[in-house]
Write a protein that holds these residues in place. Structure first.
Motif, PDB file in Angstrom:
ATOM      1  N   PHE A 117      73.369 101.992  27.091  1.00 63.67           N
ATOM      2  CA  PHE A 117      72.880 100.945  26.199  1.00 63.67           C
ATOM      3  C   PHE A 117      71.810 100.135  26.925  1.00 63.67           C
ATOM      4  O   PHE A 117      71.568  98.977  26.616  1.00 63.67           O
ATOM      5  CB  PHE A 117      74.031 100.019  25.783  1.00 63.67           C
TER       6      PHE A 117
ATOM      7  N   THR B  59      71.276  98.263  21.355  1.00 66.04           N
ATOM      8  CA  THR B  59      71.455  99.383  20.437  1.00 66.04           C
ATOM      9  C   THR B  59      70.066  99.873  20.033  1.00 66.04           C
ATOM     10  O   THR B  59      69.064  99.197  20.263  1.00 66.04           O
ATOM     11  CB  THR B  59      72.244  98.973  19.188  1.00 66.04           C
TER      12      THR B  59
ATOM     13  N   THR C 217      71.731 104.828  17.913  1.00 66.53           N
ATOM     14  CA  THR C 217      73.095 104.462  18.284  1.00 66.53           C
ATOM     15  C   THR C 217      74.059 104.810  17.145  1.00 66.53           C
ATOM     16  O   THR C 217      73.759 104.559  15.971  1.00 66.53           O
ATOM     17  CB  THR C 217      73.190 102.958  18.605  1.00 66.53           C
TER      18      THR C 217
END
Length: 346
Positions: free
Chosen positions: A4, A325, A329
């Motif tokens: 991330f 994100t 994602t």
């Protein structure tokens, strides 16, 4: 290991790749003289509500920022930025390399407040030695900011009015614009941005493209011979269609905006994963970048399983972590992260 850390670790959305494959073997003129480049520019003008807008395609954000800022400033000008602004912190002095100083104002939330901007300008011209100083020649903002925060329509309008009063351009960095526009907290639309600012770019690299940004001068107000300025700085593709074809895909049937919404949906789920486990925000971001305060020992354990950015030191025992994100994602990614947090916290 999965990540991330940022919103451009994946390649490109399937529709972008398919459009590149579909057009791959066509023989087309170079340097943006092809019909795909014209078509992409037309779609962007329509989406921005800027029928007279001039659209130019770049490979990446740093090249875009450095070239645009250099082109809109006079030789003795600097660009005003929040102290946390990307051009001040993360572009290796690219703006300064062109001979322009970054003039910063303090910011706790990543934004320039209109009153701070006015104070800087008033103080400059009230100084008896102002002709010996770097002139405040333009204003740089980003939407979202480096902290994931957003300008409201009224805030951006107030900044633009001050810029017009002092006859300096307002430039908006839209590297993550797709995620800002998708946020429920935003009252700014792409057409609003086209009306308010003097130049902006729509980020593709972070929002579904392999690479590429689209610069828009919304009122046909590009500096004279801007294409030549781009060329001089190494920012013109011989195969100009490479970036344009990607934007053609992104701005067909609202794909660009849907990708932003996907990332924001996942960001909301990511927030809940952290909040349900007792973590606290460093800053409350309404976009795809989320910032949490995490104990250093836990940071070390997390690093063994998932990628993220350590944005800074919070105190002697805690760090500030950024989790992003992206358009790619998935809920499985969020569930997997939740499992890792539970495992390392035992």
């Amino acid at each position: 290991m999965f990540s991330f850390e940022c919103d451009y670790h994946e390649g490109a959305h399937q529709s972008v790749l398919l459009k590149l494959i579909e057009t791959n073997m066509e023989q087309l003129p170079g340097y943006g003289e092809d019909h795909y480049t014209r078509g992409a520019a037309d779609l962007i003008r329509e989406a921005c509500g800027c029928p007279d807008g001039q659209v130019y395609f770049f490979a990446g954000g740093t090249q875009t920022n450095v070239t645009v800022i250099d082109s809109i400033l006079r030789p003795y000008d600097g660009i005003i930025s929040a102290e946390t602004g990307h051009v001040n912190c993360h572009e290796a002095g690219g703006v300064e390399y062109t001979g322009h100083k970054v003039l910063t104002v303090p910011s706790e939330d990543g934004k320039i407040a209109p009153e701070q901007l006015r104070k800087l300008l008033v103080d400059f011209y009230d100084d008896e030695a102002w002709e010996h100083m770097v002139f405040p020649g333009g204003v740089y903002v980003s939407h979202p900011t480096e902290l994931g925060t957003l300008y409201t329509r009224s805030e951006l309008t107030a900044i633009a009015e001050i810029c017009r009063e002092y006859k300096i351009p307002l430039y908006l960095d839209g590297a993550r614009m797709g995620y800002g526009l998708a946020s429920d907290a935003s009252d700014l639309t792409l057409k609003d941005i086209g009306k308010i600012v003097d130049v902006f770019y729509i980020g593709g690299t972070k929002v579904g493209a392999l690479c590429g940004e689209a610069v828009v001068f919304p009122r046909g107000n590009a500096p004279e011979h801007f294409f030549t300025i781009m060329k001089q700085r190494g920012n013109v593709f011989a195969k100009g269609r490479v970036v344009a074809v990607q934007f053609l895909a992104l701005f067909t049937d609202g794909l660009y905006f849907r990708l932003g919404e996907q990332a924001l949906d996942m960001a909301e789920e990511l927030k809940q994963v952290f909040l349900e486990r007792g973590f606290r925000f460093y800053v409350k971001s309404p976009t795809n970048m989320q910032f949490f305060v995490v104990e250093n020992e836990l940071v070390r354990k997390l690093h063994e399983h998932v990628g993220f950015e350590v944005s800074g030191k919070y105190d002697e025992t805690h760090s500030i972590l950024r989790f992003c994100t992206s358009w790619a994602t998935t809920r499985e990614d969020i569930r997997r992260l939740a499992g890792i947090l539970d495992e390392v916290a035992r």
